[in-house]
Design an enzyme around this catalytic site. Sequence first.
Site, PDB file in Angstrom:
ATOM      1  N   CYS A 113       0.822  -1.225   0.000  1.00  0.00           N
ATOM      2  CA  CYS A 113       0.000   0.000   0.000  1.00  0.00           C
ATOM      3  C   CYS A 113       0.852   1.269   0.000  1.00  0.00           C
ATOM      4  CB  CYS A 113      -0.938  -0.007   1.198  1.00  0.00           C
ATOM      5  SG  CYS A 113      -2.091  -1.378   1.152  1.00  0.00           S
ATOM      6  N   HIS A 256      -3.246   7.264   2.412  1.00  0.00           N
ATOM      7  CA  HIS A 256      -3.655   5.956   1.896  1.00  0.00           C
ATOM      8  C   HIS A 256      -5.030   5.639   2.488  1.00  0.00           C
ATOM      9  CE1 HIS A 256      -3.938   1.787   1.070  1.00  0.00           C
ATOM     10  NE2 HIS A 256      -3.657   1.398   2.296  1.00  0.00           N
ATOM     11  N   ASN A 286     -10.108  -0.176   0.171  1.00  0.00           N
ATOM     12  CA  ASN A 286      -8.650  -0.061   0.117  1.00  0.00           C
ATOM     13  C   ASN A 286      -8.156  -0.696  -1.186  1.00  0.00           C
ATOM     14  OD1 ASN A 286      -5.900  -0.411   0.391  1.00  0.00           O
ATOM     15  ND2 ASN A 286      -5.983  -1.105   2.519  1.00  0.00           N
TER      16      ASN A 286
HETATM   17  O1  UT7 Z   1      -3.330  -1.040   3.844  1.00  0.00           O
HETATM   18  C1  UT7 Z   1      -3.361  -1.592   5.111  1.00  0.00           C
HETATM   19  C2  UT7 Z   1      -4.390  -2.677   5.112  1.00  0.00           C
HETATM   20  N1  UT7 Z   1      -4.944  -3.048   6.368  1.00  0.00           N
HETATM   21  C3  UT7 Z   1      -5.603  -2.196   7.188  1.00  0.00           C
HETATM   22  O2  UT7 Z   1      -5.725  -1.025   6.966  1.00  0.00           O
HETATM   23  C4  UT7 Z   1      -6.276  -2.807   8.399  1.00  0.00           C
HETATM   24  C5  UT7 Z   1      -6.302  -1.873   9.585  1.00  0.00           C
HETATM   25  N2  UT7 Z   1      -7.240  -2.405  10.574  1.00  0.00           N
HETATM   26  C6  UT7 Z   1      -8.561  -2.121  10.522  1.00  0.00           C
HETATM   27  O3  UT7 Z   1      -8.995  -1.368   9.662  1.00  0.00           O
HETATM   28  C7  UT7 Z   1      -9.443  -2.706  11.576  1.00  0.00           C
HETATM   29  O4  UT7 Z   1      -8.670  -3.374  12.550  1.00  0.00           O
HETATM   30  C8  UT7 Z   1     -10.526  -3.689  11.016  1.00  0.00           C
HETATM   31  C9  UT7 Z   1     -11.560  -2.912  10.221  1.00  0.00           C
HETATM   32  C10 UT7 Z   1      -9.880  -4.738  10.132  1.00  0.00           C
HETATM   33  C11 UT7 Z   1     -11.246  -4.387  12.151  1.00  0.00           C
HETATM   34  O5  UT7 Z   1     -11.848  -3.420  13.011  1.00  0.00           O
HETATM   35  P1  UT7 Z   1     -11.660  -3.554  14.594  1.00  0.00           P
HETATM   36  O6  UT7 Z   1     -12.427  -2.449  15.198  1.00  0.00           O
HETATM   37  O7  UT7 Z   1     -10.173  -3.622  14.872  1.00  0.00           O
HETATM   38  O8  UT7 Z   1     -12.373  -4.908  14.886  1.00  0.00           O
HETATM   39  P2  UT7 Z   1     -11.809  -6.200  15.645  1.00  0.00           P
HETATM   40  O9  UT7 Z   1     -10.843  -6.933  14.798  1.00  0.00           O
HETATM   41  O10 UT7 Z   1     -11.380  -5.775  17.028  1.00  0.00           O
HETATM   42  O11 UT7 Z   1     -13.116  -7.062  15.780  1.00  0.00           O
HETATM   43  C12 UT7 Z   1     -14.224  -6.637  16.607  1.00  0.00           C
HETATM   44  C13 UT7 Z   1     -15.342  -7.656  16.471  1.00  0.00           C
HETATM   45  C14 UT7 Z   1     -14.865  -9.101  16.631  1.00  0.00           C
HETATM   46  O12 UT7 Z   1     -15.907  -9.804  17.306  1.00  0.00           O
HETATM   47  P3  UT7 Z   1     -15.799 -10.136  18.873  1.00  0.00           P
HETATM   48  O13 UT7 Z   1     -14.551 -10.956  18.990  1.00  0.00           O
HETATM   49  O14 UT7 Z   1     -15.674  -8.788  19.542  1.00  0.00           O
HETATM   50  O15 UT7 Z   1     -17.062 -10.855  19.129  1.00  0.00           O
HETATM   51  C15 UT7 Z   1     -14.754  -9.612  15.213  1.00  0.00           C
HETATM   52  O16 UT7 Z   1     -14.936 -11.013  15.127  1.00  0.00           O
HETATM   53  O17 UT7 Z   1     -15.884  -7.582  15.145  1.00  0.00           O
HETATM   54  C16 UT7 Z   1     -15.898  -8.893  14.550  1.00  0.00           C
HETATM   55  N3  UT7 Z   1     -15.718  -8.720  13.124  1.00  0.00           N
HETATM   56  C17 UT7 Z   1     -16.738  -8.533  12.269  1.00  0.00           C
HETATM   57  N4  UT7 Z   1     -18.066  -8.477  12.473  1.00  0.00           N
HETATM   58  C18 UT7 Z   1     -18.836  -8.256  11.379  1.00  0.00           C
HETATM   59  C19 UT7 Z   1     -14.543  -8.682  12.415  1.00  0.00           C
HETATM   60  N5  UT7 Z   1     -14.802  -8.479  11.114  1.00  0.00           N
HETATM   61  C20 UT7 Z   1     -16.145  -8.386  11.001  1.00  0.00           C
HETATM   62  C21 UT7 Z   1     -17.013  -8.171   9.921  1.00  0.00           C
HETATM   63  N6  UT7 Z   1     -18.337  -8.104  10.153  1.00  0.00           N
HETATM   64  N7  UT7 Z   1     -16.559  -7.998   8.650  1.00  0.00           N
END
Ligand code: UT7
Length: 333
Positions: A113, A256, A286
Amino acid sequence: MEVGIALVGSGSATPSQRITNDQLGLRVETNDSWIRSRTGIFERRVCGSEETLALLSQRAASAALEMAGWEPSSIDLVLLATSTPDDLFGTAPKVQAKLGASKAVAFDLTAACSGFLFSFITAAQYLRSGAMRRVLVIGADQLSRWVDWDDRRSCVLFGDGAGAVALEATSLENDGLIGFKLKSDGSRGDCLNLNQVDESLLLVDGVTHQKGGFSPIQMNGQEVYKFAVREVPLILNEVLTANEISPTSLDWLLLHQANQRILDSVADRFSIPQEKVLSNLSKYGNTSAATIPLMLDEAVRDGRVKPGNLIASSGFGAGLSWGAALFRWQGPS
Ligand code: UT7
C-alpha cells in the site's frame, strides 16, 4: 544538475463491477452497519473476467497523459507500483506497449500500500538527477485476486483500482516536491502478508523444488491499525518539521485510504479539519497502491485540488512500509 519536479497530469480507472456491503453479507457473516461504522466503506469495485491489471493501469495512465498533453513517445519511464501483477516478470512493459510509449523504460515496483508513494519518490530521483524529463507513475492493484473472500476480517476492506500521475522536470524555482521520508521495518511484517505457498514437489529422485503460487492475504487488523495510527502522524510530523511547514498551511491531507477511522485519527492529531481530508474509500475501499492517485485524480477533476495547492500525503502498509511526502499540485500548463 538538480531540477524541480512538477505534477502535471493525473488519471484513474476502476472496474465496472460494484459490490456493496449488503452483497458481501450474502457471502460472509457481516453487515452494512458493521462495515460502515468500523471502516467507512460502503462498496468496492472488483475486476471481472475481461479486466486485468494492465488494462486498468493503461486506462489510468492514458487519462494522465491526456491531461498532461503529452505524446506517448515523449515519456522516459513508466513506473508501475503494484503487488498484484498480471505477470510476475513485470506488468509495466505491457502497459508501456499498450500506451505506445515506445521510448520509455518500464518496470514494476512492489511496496504494497506504500507502493505509489515509494514509486513517486523513486521517479522523482530520475528527474532530479537530470537523467529523465517525463515520467508516468502508476499505482494499481487487483487485490481481489488474493483476498480470502471467506475471511470477513479482511475481505470487507479491499477493492481493485488504478491511478496515475504525470511528473515532469521543471526549474528548481517551480519544484513541487517539497520533502519526503520513506521507511521499512521487515521485523514487524508478519501482520500483513501475501505469502508464497509452502509446498515442495519432487523434481527428480532426491531433488525437490518449491511449488509456485501464493496463499490468500493474511492480516492481523488490529496490529496494522495500531501501526498506522502510531507511525503515520510521526512520519508526517517529521516531514512537516524538516521543511518548516505548519499543518495549518496545508490545503489537503491525502492519506492511503485504508480505514476512515485511521484518516480521522491522523487528521485529529494535526487538528486538520474534515473539509481538508480527502476521502473516497466509501466508494472503493482499500485499493492498495492505487488509493492515493485514485483520490488525487478525483479531487483534481472535480476542482477541489487546484494548481498550487499544498498536499501532505502518507502511504502505509505491508512490509511493513510507510512514507510521507509534501508536494504541490501544478496541473497541466
Ligand atoms: O493497507 C493496510 C491494510 N490493512 C488495514 O488497513 C487494516 C487496519 N485495521 C482495521 O482497519 C481494523 O482493525 C478492522 C476494520 C480490520 C477491524 O476493526 P476492529 O475495530 O479492529 O475490529 P476487531 O478486529 O477488534 O473485531 C471486533 C469484532 C470481533 O468480534 P468479537 O470478537 O468482539 O465478538 C470480530 O470477530 O468484530 C468482529 N468482526 C466482524 N463483524 C462483522 C470482524 N470483522 C467483522 C465483519 N463483520 N466484517
